[in-house]
Design a protein around this motif. Structure first.
Motif, mmCIF file in Angstrom:
data_model
loop_
_atom_site.group_PDB
_atom_site.id
_atom_site.type_symbol
_atom_site.label_atom_id
_atom_site.label_comp_id
_atom_site.label_asym_id
_atom_site.label_seq_id
_atom_site.Cartn_x
_atom_site.Cartn_y
_atom_site.Cartn_z
ATOM 1 N N SER A 403 0.854 -1.191 0.000
ATOM 2 C CA SER A 403 0.000 0.000 0.000
ATOM 3 C C SER A 403 0.886 1.236 0.000
ATOM 4 C CB SER A 403 -0.902 0.023 1.239
ATOM 5 O OG SER A 403 -1.535 1.286 1.372
ATOM 6 N N CYS A 404 0.454 2.270 -0.722
ATOM 7 C CA CYS A 404 1.242 3.497 -0.749
ATOM 8 C C CYS A 404 1.307 4.166 0.623
ATOM 9 C CB CYS A 404 0.668 4.468 -1.790
ATOM 10 S SG CYS A 404 1.128 4.014 -3.494
ATOM 11 N N ASP A 405 0.436 3.778 1.527
ATOM 12 C CA ASP A 405 0.508 4.298 2.896
ATOM 13 C C ASP A 405 1.775 3.829 3.604
ATOM 14 O OD1 ASP A 405 -1.921 5.571 2.573
ATOM 15 O OD2 ASP A 405 -3.088 3.947 3.466
ATOM 16 N N ASP A 406 2.438 2.790 3.059
ATOM 17 C CA ASP A 406 3.650 2.261 3.684
ATOM 18 C C ASP A 406 4.882 3.101 3.380
ATOM 19 O OD1 ASP A 406 2.119 0.211 4.668
ATOM 20 O OD2 ASP A 406 2.634 -1.199 3.060
ATOM 21 N N GLU A 407 4.770 4.019 2.429
ATOM 22 C CA GLU A 407 5.892 4.915 2.148
ATOM 23 C C GLU A 407 6.186 5.780 3.370
ATOM 24 O OE1 GLU A 407 6.728 6.730 -2.275
ATOM 25 O OE2 GLU A 407 5.192 7.617 -1.052
ATOM 26 N N ASN A 408 7.466 6.015 3.640
ATOM 27 C CA ASN A 408 7.862 6.871 4.758
ATOM 28 C C ASN A 408 8.976 7.800 4.286
ATOM 29 O OD1 ASN A 408 8.535 8.126 7.137
ATOM 30 N ND2 ASN A 408 9.278 6.282 8.172
ATOM 31 N N PRO A 409 8.613 9.005 3.805
ATOM 32 C CA PRO A 409 9.627 9.922 3.259
ATOM 33 C C PRO A 409 10.722 10.290 4.242
ATOM 34 C CG PRO A 409 7.409 10.662 2.704
ATOM 35 C CD PRO A 409 7.260 9.556 3.695
ATOM 36 N N ASP A 410 10.444 10.177 5.543
ATOM 37 C CA ASP A 410 11.422 10.569 6.562
ATOM 38 C C ASP A 410 12.284 9.411 7.041
ATOM 39 O OD1 ASP A 410 10.428 13.222 6.547
ATOM 40 O OD2 ASP A 410 8.800 12.641 7.898
ATOM 41 N N ALA A 411 12.084 8.222 6.506
ATOM 42 C CA ALA A 411 12.848 7.060 6.962
ATOM 43 C C ALA A 411 14.330 7.213 6.654
ATOM 44 C CB ALA A 411 12.304 5.795 6.310
ATOM 45 N N LYS A 412 15.174 6.762 7.568
ATOM 46 C CA LYS A 412 16.620 6.806 7.342
ATOM 47 C C LYS A 412 17.026 5.819 6.259
ATOM 48 C CE LYS A 412 17.812 8.345 12.031
ATOM 49 N NZ LYS A 412 18.560 8.023 13.278
ATOM 50 N N LEU A 448 3.447 4.946 -9.128
ATOM 51 C CA LEU A 448 4.431 5.438 -8.178
ATOM 52 C C LEU A 448 3.689 6.099 -7.027
ATOM 53 C CD1 LEU A 448 7.261 7.060 -10.343
ATOM 54 C CD2 LEU A 448 6.944 4.678 -9.665
ATOM 55 N N CYS A 449 4.056 5.737 -5.806
ATOM 56 C CA CYS A 449 3.405 6.325 -4.631
ATOM 57 C C CYS A 449 3.845 7.778 -4.456
ATOM 58 C CB CYS A 449 3.736 5.502 -3.393
ATOM 59 S SG CYS A 449 3.128 3.792 -3.494
ATOM 60 N N GLY A 450 3.217 8.454 -3.502
ATOM 61 C CA GLY A 450 3.351 9.897 -3.365
ATOM 62 C C GLY A 450 4.763 10.444 -3.388
ATOM 63 N N ASN A 451 5.641 9.933 -2.524
ATOM 64 C CA ASN A 451 6.987 10.493 -2.452
ATOM 65 C C ASN A 451 7.809 10.130 -3.687
ATOM 66 O OD1 ASN A 451 8.973 12.041 -1.024
ATOM 67 N ND2 ASN A 451 10.029 10.141 -0.516
ATOM 68 N N ALA A 452 7.609 8.928 -4.197
ATOM 69 C CA ALA A 452 8.293 8.548 -5.441
ATOM 70 C C ALA A 452 7.811 9.424 -6.593
ATOM 71 C CB ALA A 452 8.042 7.080 -5.749
ATOM 72 N N CYS A 453 6.510 9.676 -6.626
ATOM 73 C CA CYS A 453 5.940 10.543 -7.664
ATOM 74 C C CYS A 453 6.515 11.955 -7.576
ATOM 75 C CB CYS A 453 4.419 10.572 -7.526
ATOM 76 S SG CYS A 453 3.577 11.586 -8.753
ATOM 77 N N ASN A 454 6.710 12.431 -6.358
ATOM 78 C CA ASN A 454 7.241 13.790 -6.173
ATOM 79 C C ASN A 454 8.615 13.964 -6.795
ATOM 80 O OD1 ASN A 454 5.001 14.743 -4.802
ATOM 81 N ND2 ASN A 454 5.837 14.300 -2.770
ATOM 82 N N GLN A 455 9.368 12.877 -6.918
ATOM 83 C CA GLN A 455 10.710 12.970 -7.490
ATOM 84 C C GLN A 455 10.656 13.305 -8.980
ATOM 85 O OE1 GLN A 455 12.894 12.810 -4.866
ATOM 86 N NE2 GLN A 455 10.957 12.375 -3.837
ATOM 87 N N LEU A 456 9.497 13.056 -9.617
ATOM 88 C CA LEU A 456 9.335 13.375 -11.034
ATOM 89 C C LEU A 456 8.873 14.807 -11.251
ATOM 90 C CD1 LEU A 456 7.519 10.178 -12.378
ATOM 91 C CD2 LEU A 456 9.948 10.724 -12.520
ATOM 92 N N LYS A 457 8.437 15.464 -10.191
ATOM 93 C CA LYS A 457 7.859 16.795 -10.327
ATOM 94 C C LYS A 457 8.930 17.876 -10.266
ATOM 95 C CE LYS A 457 3.407 15.312 -8.510
ATOM 96 N NZ LYS A 457 2.336 15.538 -7.523
ATOM 97 N N MET A 458 8.616 18.989 -10.892
ATOM 98 C CA MET A 458 9.557 20.096 -10.945
ATOM 99 C C MET A 458 9.628 20.821 -9.598
ATOM 100 S SD MET A 458 11.032 20.336 -13.867
ATOM 101 C CE MET A 458 10.851 19.532 -15.465
ATOM 102 N N LYS A 459 10.841 21.131 -9.190
ATOM 103 C CA LYS A 459 11.067 21.935 -7.999
ATOM 104 C C LYS A 459 12.081 23.000 -8.375
ATOM 105 C CE LYS A 459 10.312 17.797 -5.249
ATOM 106 N NZ LYS A 459 10.976 16.715 -4.462
#
Length: 481
Positions: A403-412, A448-459
């Motif tokens: 589940s995409c809820d298992d993503e943890n952007p803050d994980a070491k 791609l789950c949320g944080n993985a998807c964010n890597q494709l977005k422009m910043k």
């Protein structure tokens, strides 16, 4: 004498027989000096020269010639890289090119809003076209066909119908209208970048803000295309909607700050524009609104209403006079007063619209890996997904998550920061995914789950990953919480 000769002959024959036996010990491989029955000199029962019981020449226990203890057979996974089909979106940019866009400048500079929005749109179009994520089209309002040198002649009195001509000279759904300035291309190519740049260089700034009719044109035009991919509208304007000839200028609210209406087209057209954008949304075309410049802030309620009804589906009939309050400190629309905030607003809009789903066309995946020769296992449980790093051939493997809820952007542990799953199988246990074996009917779209998807977005004009890829035949990294 005879007896002596006979004895010598017999002794010669004995010596000759003995020599032949020694020669046989050298040439006959089974005649060795060890204690086994094979032909080598070691003590095992195989025919090689090592001390294990297999038939190769290394010292491990398998039958291949490397130094590991595993058999190298066709069961080894192929790990075949193959293209996954990006699910692009369509984005129609509906750009206000009214006279005020050229008349007013960004505070503290001599740069006009028209110049800033042009540069920002150019940058966004280039970035996302090259990545293959967005297919762009562009149209402007007022319609540019009559926006020529005569328009700016101070001695020329132009008719209001010309000043308020909608995008593509649209009047109503039953009448003919022109194609947009840049239509959608059949495929995403960099020619779109050049086409949009050229239009924005050549089109002038004229007239008022016929927003309602231009939004109505967008609905009719988009519906006529029967587009398969998700389609959005980006409305960028520096003013409130006007150009409604049916309003009473004696009682209406003005569409311009500090200017009393002298004609119907100068009235604020708030309700009709909200209806038009709501109709667009109901037809399946969500609209994002960017308000350019300081003057538009006087019409924040109107901009928020257009943005809200262009992106939300209320229960029951819409009440355009009642717009829910946005989150504290935010707006439903994207306010942009200078070059930095205009660029950021356009970036936010395109990022929000981007899809992070990729189609797998299983019949196109090869049966045999062309490099290793291994059979490619086509299975939901034998797919690996990667994020591609920009300006290099390096990639980052993305773990599979139930589940995409298992993503943890803050994980070491970086393997826990990102995740992907099969769109149709999200929430399914890994054991059940494995149980599908070679039934791929439920694993045709990678998400791609949320944080993985964010890597494709422009910043600020840059991406962490330039895209995604997959390989087939080997099991992925599995992250199960």
């Amino acid at each position: 004498m005879y007896k002596l000769i006979t004895f010598l002959i017999l002794m010669f024959l004995v010596l000759l027989a003995s020599g032949c036996e020694k020669d046989e010990a050298v040439s006959n491989p089974s005649a060795n000096s060890d204690s086994d029955t094979d032909a080598d000199s070691d003590s095992d029962s195989d025919a090689d020269s090592d001390s294990d019981s297999d038939s190769d020449s290394d010292s491990d226990g398998d039958s291949d010639s490397d130094a590991d203890t595993e058999e190298d057979t066709e069961a080894a996974c192929a790990d075949t890289p193959w293209t996954v089909e990006t699910k692009p979106i369509n984005l129609l940019i509906l750009l206000d090119r009214s006279n005020s866009m050229k008349k007013y400048t960004v505070e503290g500079t001599d740069v006009t809003y028209a110049e800033v929005i042009k540069d920002s749109i150019s940058s966004i179009v280039a970035q996302h076209t090259k990545s293959g994520i967005i297919n762009f089209a562009l149209n402007v309002f007022p319609s540019p066909e009559l926006c020529d040198a005569d328009y700016h002649d101070p001695d020329l009195i132009l008719e209001s119908e010309i000043l308020c001509e909608a995008a593509s000279q649209f009047t109503d759904a039953e009448s003919d209208y022109l194609d947009p300035s840049v239509p959608f291309a059949d495929d995403i190519t960099e020619s779109t970048i050049d086409a949009i740049d050229q239009v924005m260089d050549e089109v002038g700034n004229c007239g008022g803000t016929p927003m309602t009719k231009s939004l109505q044109w967008a609905k009719v035009y988009l519906e006529s295309l029967n587009l398969e991919d998700d389609t959005y509208v980006l409305l960028a304007t520096d003013g409130a909607p006007g150009c409604n000839f049916d309003l009473d200028y004696a009682t209406c609210e003005s569409a311009s700050v500090g200017l009393k209406p002298q004609a119907p087209e100068m009235c604020l057209d708030a309700a009709e524009s909200a209806q038009a954008v709501y109709d667009l949304a109901q037809a399946g075309f969500k609209t994002f609104v960017v308000g350019v410049g300081k003057d538009v802030e006087a019409f924040t309620d109107v901009m928020d209403s257009i943005a809200y009804w262009g992106a939300n589906d209320p229960d029951g009939e819409p009440d355009f006079t009642n717009v829910p309050e946005p989150a504290a400190g935010d707006n439903w629309y994207y306010p942009a007063a200078d070059a930095e905030t205009i660029a950021a607003a356009l970036e936010d809009v395109t990022n929000e619209a981007i899809s992070c789903e990729f189609d797998v066309i299983w019949e196109d995946v090869p049966e045999v890996d062309p490099i290793s020769g291994y059979t490619v296992t086509k299975s939901c449980a034998a797919t690996r997904v990667f994020g591609l790093l920009p300006d290099s051939d390096e990639k980052v493997e993305i773990p599979y998550v139930e589940s995409c809820d298992d993503e943890n952007p803050d994980a070491k542990d970086e393997t826990q920061q990102f995740g992907w799953t099969w769109s149709a199988l999200e929430g399914t246990s890994w054991e059940d995914v494995q149980a599908l074996d070679k039934d791929t009917s439920k694993c045709e779209t990678i998400r791609l789950c949320g944080n993985a998807c964010n890597q494709l977005k422009m910043k600020k004009g840059k991406q962490t990953w330039k895209g995604a890829s997959a390989s087939f035949g080997c099991a992925p990294i599995i992250w199960v919480e």
